[in-house]
Design an enzyme around this catalytic site. Structure first.
Site, PDB file in Angstrom:
ATOM      1  N   SER A   1       0.813  -1.217   0.000  1.00 32.99           N
ATOM      2  CA  SER A   1       0.000   0.000   0.000  1.00 32.99           C
ATOM      3  C   SER A   1       0.844   1.263   0.000  1.00 32.99           C
ATOM      4  CB  SER A   1      -0.936   0.000   1.210  1.00 32.99           C
ATOM      5  OG  SER A   1      -1.892  -1.024   1.103  1.00 32.99           O
TER       6      SER A   1
ATOM      7  N   THR B   1      -1.643   4.328   3.302  1.00 30.36           N
ATOM      8  CA  THR B   1      -2.306   5.149   2.286  1.00 30.36           C
ATOM      9  C   THR B   1      -2.472   6.603   2.725  1.00 30.36           C
ATOM     10  OG1 THR B   1      -3.440   3.216   1.384  1.00 30.36           O
ATOM     11  CG2 THR B   1      -4.341   5.376   0.812  1.00 30.36           C
TER      12      THR B   1
END
Length: 602
Positions: free
Chosen positions: A160, A213
């Site tokens: 991520s 993220t």
């Protein structure tokens, strides 16, 4: 004509020409090599004429030259000036109107870990549960735009952090990088550049706000595990100062000093207090605090909302605890309303990143019942943003994609040696009313609270649990034994019981390299993302749509951030060791089949 440049386009501003003056006329008997329709500007056109006196002289000369009577001049100069003032005012208003039209809102949504199979899984589940026809699709399906390639610089299978760095910076990097490039230098992000350009900014997630993220939009560290440092940068302690106006999500433990109950920090820094006292953040840390925001109508920015110690529970569980935790759609509605209100009088709009974070976690656990509810909630949030854009007077675009796929999901599973089994059963998922994660927690708490409980009593308790919460009435003895013997692995075991009966397959408990879908509302420039694109192309589009200078932010970061050579050396060594992990696992007997054999009840 004046022009307003915005995202490689020229938008004409209205610069009205003066009305044709009464004393303009073709020159009688003129003979020339160009159109003889010269127009004389009125003497009261003060932005062009040197003076009324010079215009009067020119008119007199024309009259003498062409043997025409001199025009009567306005004996009331104030009337002419009044007309010109009105025209000038109209020009200003027209120009302002065009500038208002150029204001833009950009909403970027990330469905962490959601691959194409997750959409198929959820679509069929939803059709069954709500008794919908087979052509009834998700909102996402109706806004499919293309696909995205996801590899990082260090692996064909991204994580991520590298995925979000591609979105925020528009550059590929190594797995674990939080807006850092492979040479360990920082790269400016679209959120930071947007804030510097005057946009309002926000982050909404259902995991820790310090997770990979969201961190990649507002922090710069060499590796994603540096969440304590990420928390400090997100509130404004980084070299750029505060770049985020609104934060909603989980991860409260990273903002509390380790002397406080509920902290997960390694130090005694009170990040929440620093945020409030030094940087002016309003702070909400529970459901009551969220409700006080009145769905965005009672928000003071900057706002820090941390509504869970770590992750907000899976939607399948949160829906039974709605009095404790807000949902993704509730936080999305609050963020949209708050940012819209904050920018209503601005010549800039806002940038908002929204993540359906826990789709990924359901994939890691191989929990299909949890995942379909996460995707449905994300789809609702996606529709909410679309409705917001439709209702808004401000131009806006929604772009949505995933950083990677998680779990290697297959919407069918057939064991070796079986006859063809071309089916899967969404009804099994419909019966499940809790995630494997939540049931695992209940099991561990029960065992801790009943240390002297007999094996038979424990088996009976587990059997009742799976009947009540998973709707499984045919649990095998080997499954119950595995749960009782391996409570720390119970999350995967509960999930596997559901997947097996639904005939859903998984190839990994990690990420996969499959291409992921891109979705969009459409709008200015969005066709650039049609077809199959690199994830970095999505990041570049975000920069270009807002017309922000990310390179200037990168330059400033590199000037102000001091590299930590010792930290970089450790990271280089760790990445090198990771390169050899696959071969080492096989040599040491850590093949996936060996891991499964430890507790696989099937």
């Amino acid at each position: 004509m004046l022009a307003y440049v915005r995202h490689r386009e020229i938008i004409p501003r209205y610069s009205p020409r003066p009305a044709e003056p009464l004393n303009s006329r073709p020159r009688k008997g003129a003979s020339c090599g160009r159109p003889c329709s010269s127009t004389r500007i009125s003497s009261s056109s003060w932005w062009l004429s040197p003076s009324e006196h010079s215009d009067a002289r020119a008119e007199a000369e024309d009259a003498a030259l062409y043997d025409m009577p001199a025009p009567a001049r306005d004996s009331r100069p104030w009337a002419s000036r009044l007309r010109e003032l009105a025209l000038f005012t109209w020009a200003l208003l027209a120009t302002a109107a065009v500038i208002v039209l150029a204001v833009r809102n950009l909403i970027f949504m990330v469905s962490d870990g959601m691959g194409p199979a997750s959409l198929s899984l959820t679509r069929s589940f939803r059709q069954l549960v709500y008794d919908l026809p087979i052509d009834n699709t998700l909102t996402l399906d109706r806004h499919f735009w293309g696909t995205s390639r996801t590899r990082s610089t260090s692996s064909l299978v991204t994580d991520s952090a590298a995925g979000a760095t591609a979105f925020s910076c528009g550059h590929k990097s190594y797995n674990g990088a939080i807006s850092m490039l492979p040479n360990f230098t920082p790269c400016g992000t679209v959120l930071e550049a947007a804030k510097r350009a005057g946009y309002a900014t926000g982050l909404v997630v259902t995991t820790d706000i310090t997770d990979a993220t969201p961190a990649c939009f507002a922090a710069h560290v060499n590796y994603r595990t540096q969440e304590n440092e990420i928390a400090l940068q997100e509130i404004g302690e980084g070299v750029l100062g505060r770049t985020v106006d609104l934060i909603l999500g989980g991860g409260r433990c990273h903002f509390l000093p380790n002397s406080t109950a509920g902290s997960c920090r390694a130090d005694d820094i009170d990040v929440a207090r620093i945020a409030q006292k030094k940087h002016g953040w309003a702070y909400a840390n529970d459901r009551a605090g969220f409700d006080a925001l009145a769905m965005g109508k009672n928000v003071s920015l900057p706002l820090l909302g941390l509504f869970a110690s770590l992750d907000i529970p899976f939607e399948i569980d949160r829906s039974h605890m709605a009095d404790v935790y807000p949902s993704l759609t509730e936080m999305t509605a609050t963020a949209l309303a708050a940012l819209e209100e904050a920018t209503k009088d601005s010549d800039k709009g806002f940038f908002l990143m929204i993540e359906g974070s826990r789709i990924d976690h359901a994939g890691h656990f191989n929990d299909p019942a949890a995942q379909v509810r996460e995707v449905i909630e994300y789809d609702k949030a996606f529709k909410m943003v679309l409705d917001f854009l439709d209702d808004s007077d401000t131009e806006g675009v929604l772009v949505a994609t995933s950083d990677h796929e998680t779990g290697g999901l297959s919407t069918a599973w057939q064991g070796p040696g079986e006859l063809p089994v071309y089916r899967w059963h969404p009804s099994v998922l419909a019966k499940a009313q809790a995630s494997g994660e939540y049931l695992s927690r209940l099991l561990r708490e029960h065992i801790a609270a009943n240390p002297s409980e007999s094996t038979e009593a424990l088996y009976a308790w587990i059997t009742a649990l799976v009947v009540d919460r998973l709707g499984i009435t045919d649990a095998l003895e080997v499954e119950i034994n595995a749960l009782a013997s391996n409570p720390t692995d119970a999350t995967a075991l509960f999930s596997r019981m559901v997947s097996f009966r639904a005939r859903i397959g998984w190839s990994t408990h990690g990420h996969s390299a499959v291409d992921v879908n891109v979705y969009s509302s459409g709008g200015h420039g969005a066709d650039r993302l049609r077809g199959n694109v690199e994830n970095t192309e999505i990041g570049i589009f975000l920069h270009d749509y807002l017309a922000v200078d990310v390179d200037a932010i990168t330059a400033e970061l590199r000037e102000k951030m001091q590299p930590n050579q010792e930290e970089q050396d450790k990271l280089i060594q760790m990445l090198a060791e990771a390169e050899g992990d696959s071969a080492a696992q096989l040599e040491n007997g850590n093949h996936p089949a060996d891991w499964l054999a430890q507790f696989n009840p099937l």
